[in-house]
Every structure is written in structure tokens, then in C-alpha cells.
Design a protein around this motif. Structure first.
Motif, PDB file in Angstrom:
ATOM      1  N   ASP A  67       0.855  -1.178   0.000  1.00 59.86           N
ATOM      2  CA  ASP A  67       0.000   0.000   0.000  1.00 59.86           C
ATOM      3  C   ASP A  67       0.901   1.243   0.000  1.00 59.86           C
ATOM      4  O   ASP A  67       2.021   1.206   0.513  1.00 59.86           O
ATOM      5  CB  ASP A  67      -0.882  -0.011   1.250  1.00 59.86           C
ATOM      6  CG  ASP A  67      -1.988   1.036   1.209  1.00 59.86           C
ATOM      7  OD1 ASP A  67      -2.130   1.717   0.173  1.00 59.86           O
ATOM      8  OD2 ASP A  67      -2.700   1.185   2.209  1.00 59.86           O
ATOM      9  N   ALA A  97      -5.365   3.642  -3.177  1.00 66.28           N
ATOM     10  CA  ALA A  97      -6.750   4.062  -3.381  1.00 66.28           C
ATOM     11  C   ALA A  97      -6.790   5.432  -4.034  1.00 66.28           C
ATOM     12  O   ALA A  97      -7.875   5.927  -4.382  1.00 66.28           O
ATOM     13  CB  ALA A  97      -7.476   4.102  -2.045  1.00 66.28           C
ATOM     14  N   TYR A  98      -5.614   6.058  -4.231  1.00 67.96           N
ATOM     15  CA  TYR A  98      -5.550   7.437  -4.701  1.00 67.96           C
ATOM     16  C   TYR A  98      -5.299   7.511  -6.198  1.00 67.96           C
ATOM     17  O   TYR A  98      -4.212   7.210  -6.687  1.00 67.96           O
ATOM     18  CB  TYR A  98      -4.471   8.205  -3.936  1.00 67.96           C
ATOM     19  CG  TYR A  98      -4.759   8.256  -2.466  1.00 67.96           C
ATOM     20  CD1 TYR A  98      -5.640   9.200  -1.942  1.00 67.96           C
ATOM     21  CD2 TYR A  98      -4.193   7.324  -1.599  1.00 67.96           C
ATOM     22  CE1 TYR A  98      -5.933   9.220  -0.582  1.00 67.96           C
ATOM     23  CE2 TYR A  98      -4.485   7.350  -0.239  1.00 67.96           C
ATOM     24  CZ  TYR A  98      -5.356   8.293   0.254  1.00 67.96           C
ATOM     25  OH  TYR A  98      -5.652   8.315   1.587  1.00 67.96           O
ATOM     26  N   ASP A  99      -6.331   7.925  -6.915  1.00 66.07           N
ATOM     27  CA  ASP A  99      -6.270   8.084  -8.364  1.00 66.07           C
ATOM     28  C   ASP A  99      -5.694   9.474  -8.659  1.00 66.07           C
ATOM     29  O   ASP A  99      -6.389  10.373  -9.134  1.00 66.07           O
ATOM     30  CB  ASP A  99      -7.687   7.945  -8.919  1.00 66.07           C
ATOM     31  CG  ASP A  99      -7.722   8.017 -10.438  1.00 66.07           C
ATOM     32  OD1 ASP A  99      -6.645   8.083 -11.050  1.00 66.07           O
ATOM     33  OD2 ASP A  99      -8.828   8.028 -10.994  1.00 66.07           O
ATOM     34  N   LEU A 117      -4.146   0.858  -8.880  1.00 61.11           N
ATOM     35  CA  LEU A 117      -5.235   1.230  -8.001  1.00 61.11           C
ATOM     36  C   LEU A 117      -5.885  -0.005  -7.388  1.00 61.11           C
ATOM     37  O   LEU A 117      -5.949  -1.072  -8.024  1.00 61.11           O
ATOM     38  CB  LEU A 117      -6.279   2.036  -8.773  1.00 61.11           C
ATOM     39  CG  LEU A 117      -5.789   3.347  -9.389  1.00 61.11           C
ATOM     40  CD1 LEU A 117      -6.931   4.035 -10.135  1.00 61.11           C
ATOM     41  CD2 LEU A 117      -5.206   4.266  -8.328  1.00 61.11           C
ATOM     42  N   LYS A 118      -6.376   0.140  -6.172  1.00 60.23           N
ATOM     43  CA  LYS A 118      -6.988  -0.988  -5.479  1.00 60.23           C
ATOM     44  C   LYS A 118      -8.284  -1.448  -6.151  1.00 60.23           C
ATOM     45  O   LYS A 118      -8.772  -2.537  -5.859  1.00 60.23           O
ATOM     46  CB  LYS A 118      -7.246  -0.624  -4.017  1.00 60.23           C
ATOM     47  CG  LYS A 118      -5.966  -0.515  -3.202  1.00 60.23           C
ATOM     48  CD  LYS A 118      -6.244  -0.265  -1.734  1.00 60.23           C
ATOM     49  CE  LYS A 118      -4.953  -0.281  -0.935  1.00 60.23           C
ATOM     50  NZ  LYS A 118      -5.170  -0.046   0.503  1.00 60.23           N
ATOM     51  N   SER A 119      -8.816  -0.637  -7.035  1.00 63.51           N
ATOM     52  CA  SER A 119     -10.033  -1.007  -7.754  1.00 63.51           C
ATOM     53  C   SER A 119      -9.766  -1.927  -8.940  1.00 63.51           C
ATOM     54  O   SER A 119     -10.698  -2.410  -9.588  1.00 63.51           O
ATOM     55  CB  SER A 119     -10.744   0.256  -8.250  1.00 63.51           C
ATOM     56  OG  SER A 119      -9.879   1.016  -9.088  1.00 63.51           O
ATOM     57  N   ILE A 120      -8.507  -2.219  -9.217  1.00 58.48           N
ATOM     58  CA  ILE A 120      -8.148  -3.058 -10.359  1.00 58.48           C
ATOM     59  C   ILE A 120      -8.724  -4.461 -10.176  1.00 58.48           C
ATOM     60  O   ILE A 120      -8.790  -4.978  -9.057  1.00 58.48           O
ATOM     61  CB  ILE A 120      -6.610  -3.110 -10.514  1.00 58.48           C
ATOM     62  CG1 ILE A 120      -6.206  -3.688 -11.863  1.00 58.48           C
ATOM     63  CG2 ILE A 120      -5.962  -3.901  -9.369  1.00 58.48           C
ATOM     64  CD1 ILE A 120      -4.709  -3.528 -12.166  1.00 58.48           C
ATOM     65  N   ASP A 121      -9.150  -5.085 -11.270  1.00 56.44           N
ATOM     66  CA  ASP A 121      -9.695  -6.445 -11.123  1.00 56.44           C
ATOM     67  C   ASP A 121      -8.556  -7.443 -10.975  1.00 56.44           C
ATOM     68  O   ASP A 121      -7.408  -7.163 -11.343  1.00 56.44           O
ATOM     69  CB  ASP A 121     -10.615  -6.802 -12.298  1.00 56.44           C
ATOM     70  CG  ASP A 121      -9.860  -7.040 -13.599  1.00 56.44           C
ATOM     71  OD1 ASP A 121      -9.111  -8.026 -13.691  1.00 56.44           O
ATOM     72  OD2 ASP A 121     -10.022  -6.241 -14.537  1.00 56.44           O
ATOM     73  N   ARG A 122      -8.871  -8.591 -10.416  1.00 58.15           N
ATOM     74  CA  ARG A 122      -7.812  -9.525 -10.007  1.00 58.15           C
ATOM     75  C   ARG A 122      -7.006 -10.082 -11.175  1.00 58.15           C
ATOM     76  O   ARG A 122      -5.790 -10.280 -11.060  1.00 58.15           O
ATOM     77  CB  ARG A 122      -8.415 -10.663  -9.187  1.00 58.15           C
ATOM     78  CG  ARG A 122      -9.532 -11.450  -9.862  1.00 58.15           C
ATOM     79  CD  ARG A 122     -10.188 -12.372  -8.864  1.00 58.15           C
ATOM     80  NE  ARG A 122     -11.316 -13.101  -9.456  1.00 58.15           N
ATOM     81  CZ  ARG A 122     -12.103 -13.911  -8.772  1.00 58.15           C
ATOM     82  NH1 ARG A 122     -11.887 -14.101  -7.481  1.00 58.15           N
ATOM     83  NH2 ARG A 122     -13.095 -14.540  -9.363  1.00 58.15           N
ATOM     84  N   ASP A 140      -1.497   1.676 -13.637  1.00 55.46           N
ATOM     85  CA  ASP A 140      -2.881   1.257 -13.736  1.00 55.46           C
ATOM     86  C   ASP A 140      -3.464   1.727 -15.062  1.00 55.46           C
ATOM     87  O   ASP A 140      -3.319   2.898 -15.433  1.00 55.46           O
ATOM     88  CB  ASP A 140      -3.696   1.840 -12.576  1.00 55.46           C
ATOM     89  CG  ASP A 140      -5.048   1.175 -12.446  1.00 55.46           C
ATOM     90  OD1 ASP A 140      -5.180   0.255 -11.625  1.00 55.46           O
ATOM     91  OD2 ASP A 140      -5.982   1.580 -13.181  1.00 55.46           O
ATOM     92  N   SER A 142      -6.293   2.606 -16.027  1.00 56.90           N
ATOM     93  CA  SER A 142      -7.218   3.738 -15.955  1.00 56.90           C
ATOM     94  C   SER A 142      -6.487   5.068 -15.812  1.00 56.90           C
ATOM     95  O   SER A 142      -7.070   6.129 -16.025  1.00 56.90           O
ATOM     96  CB  SER A 142      -8.183   3.559 -14.786  1.00 56.90           C
ATOM     97  OG  SER A 142      -7.511   3.697 -13.543  1.00 56.90           O
TER      98      SER A 142
END
Length: 228
Positions: A67, A97-99, A117-122, A140, A142
Motif C-alpha cells: 500500500d 486508493a488514490y487516483d 489502483l486498489k479497484s483493479i480487477d484480479r 494502472d 485507468s
């Protein structure tokens, strides 16, 4: 950024150390990566930078996934910097978590092999870890386009005050209010954010400007001509 390196079934799984100061996040990452045991294997996990450094020294993983923000004096960025200084070949991927492009730039300056980013899919996470292990620098998906545009603006000097000192846009706003003499509560009201969030930004500003208090931060801001 290239294409993902080909891995055959005969290749051993990449050995990963996870670092996050939230146990629930660590457990979530372990569960998320569990279905990819043939490609990645979690060999250890740590909740602080100090423990992570010891584990990396003893286990020599293929990739450290950390992190960006950790509790205590040592952040994920600091951990990355220390690990790369100790071993320039060390591959560290920072999860955040910070874009925010400025966090990305800080990560790359610290020697990170990637910023995701933590929103990335596995599936994408595993693919990016494999690319990082193979020697690529990964961003990332995005953020990739915006990061290139932001880098161009930064090179042209078309950015917010304090960007050259690694301040994010929000931190620059907070610093401006510090220079104006506003309290944390007043800053929170101005920016419509929580007071604890303001305190977090202030701590980050102190760390980046290498100062211990508001007076020091204001002095640097004025000396550097960030605000007049």
C-alpha cells in the motif's frame, strides 16, 4: 508499457510479499489472488514497513506489493525507496486508493516498478504483477493516458503550485490555507472535507517539505515562491 510477458505452465509461481496496515485488506488480497496459485504465491505479509524490510531481506521475493500509505513514520513510498536503495533490482508494486498523478510520480521517483489502483480487477492485477516482475514499469490502465498528459503539463510548468516539490493538488490547496493562517477546522470547511482528512494532508505536507510544523511549512512555501 508493452505486452504482458508470456509465462508457461512450467514457470514457478512468482513469490509475493504483501504489505498493508489493514489486516482485512491483506486477507482480501490473499483471497483475491488465491485462484492464481499457479502464477503467484504469497510467501509473507506485513502490516508495517519495518517488518516488511526484514521479510524481504530474509525471503527475497520476486515482487513486493505494498500500500502507498502505511501507519507510522514510514510510508509505502519510503519503504519502496529503502528497498530499491538496498537492492536496485528489487521490484516493488505500489497499490493505492488514490487516483492521483502526483502519487504516481512520487512512486516512480521512489523506484517503484508499478503503481496500481486498489479497484483493479484480479486478473489485471496478476497480469501487471507479472509484467513488473519481468522488468517492465506498470501503471494502472485507468491512469495511463492522464499520467502522460500530466507529465507533459509538469514539464511545461503548467501545474499547480508546489507540484515540483511533489505536493498533490489537494496538498497545494491545504498549504495555501496554511500560509493564510487558517486552522485545520477552517480549512476543512473551505474544502468541504473532514478535519481528520485535513490533518492527514498536513502531515504529508510536513513530510514532503521536510519540516516539523506549520511555521516550517509556511517558511518553505514562501522561500520557494509557492505562495506570496
Amino acid at each position: 508499457m508493452g505486452t504482458s510477458p508470456a509465462r508457461s505452465a512450467a514457470d514457478p509461481p512468482l513469490r509475493i510479499i504483501l504489505v498493508d496496515d489493514h489486516e482485512m485488506v491483506l486477507e482480501g488480497l490473499k483471497a483475491l489472488l488465491a485462484r492464481f496459485r499457479g502464477r503467484v504465491r504469497i510467501v509473507a505479509q506485513a502490516v508495517c514497513a519495518e517488518d516488511a524490510e526484514k521479510l524481504v531481506a530474509s525471503l527475497d521475493p520476486d515482487v513486493v506489493v505494498s500500500d502507498v500509505r502505511l501507519r507510522g513514520a514510514t510510508s509505502g513510498l519510503d519503504l519502496c525507496r529503502r528497498l530499491v536503495e538496498a537492492d536496485p533490482a528489487r521490484r516493488v508494486v505500489l497499490l493505492s486508493a488514490y487516483d492521483d498523478e502526483q502519487y504516481l510520480f512520487q512512486a516512480l521517483r521512489a523506484g517503484a516498478a508499478g503503481y496500481l489502483l486498489k479497484s483493479i480487477d484480479r486478473e489485471e492485477l496478476v497480469r501487471q504483477i507479472e509484467r513488473a516482475a519481468a522488468g517492465e514499469t506498470v501503471v494502472d490502465p485507468s491512469m495511463a493516458g492522464r499520467a502522460v498528459a500530466a507529465a507533459a503539463r509538469l514539464s511545461a510548468g503548467e501545474f499547480w503550485p508546489g507540484a515540483h516539490l511533489s505536493l498533490t493538488q489537494r496538498e497545494s490547496e491545504v498549504l495555501g490555507y496554511l500560509v493564510a493562517g487558517l486552522s485545520n477546522r477552517a480549512i476543512a470547511s473551505k474544502l468541504v472535507i473532514g478535519e481528520e482528512t485535513v490533518k492527514s494532508h498536513v502531515r504529508s505536507i510536513f513530510r514532503k517539505l521536510d519540516v516539523n510544523d506549520r511555521v516550517g511549512a509556511v517558511a518553505v512555501a514562501l522561500r520557494e515562491g509557492i505562495f506570496r
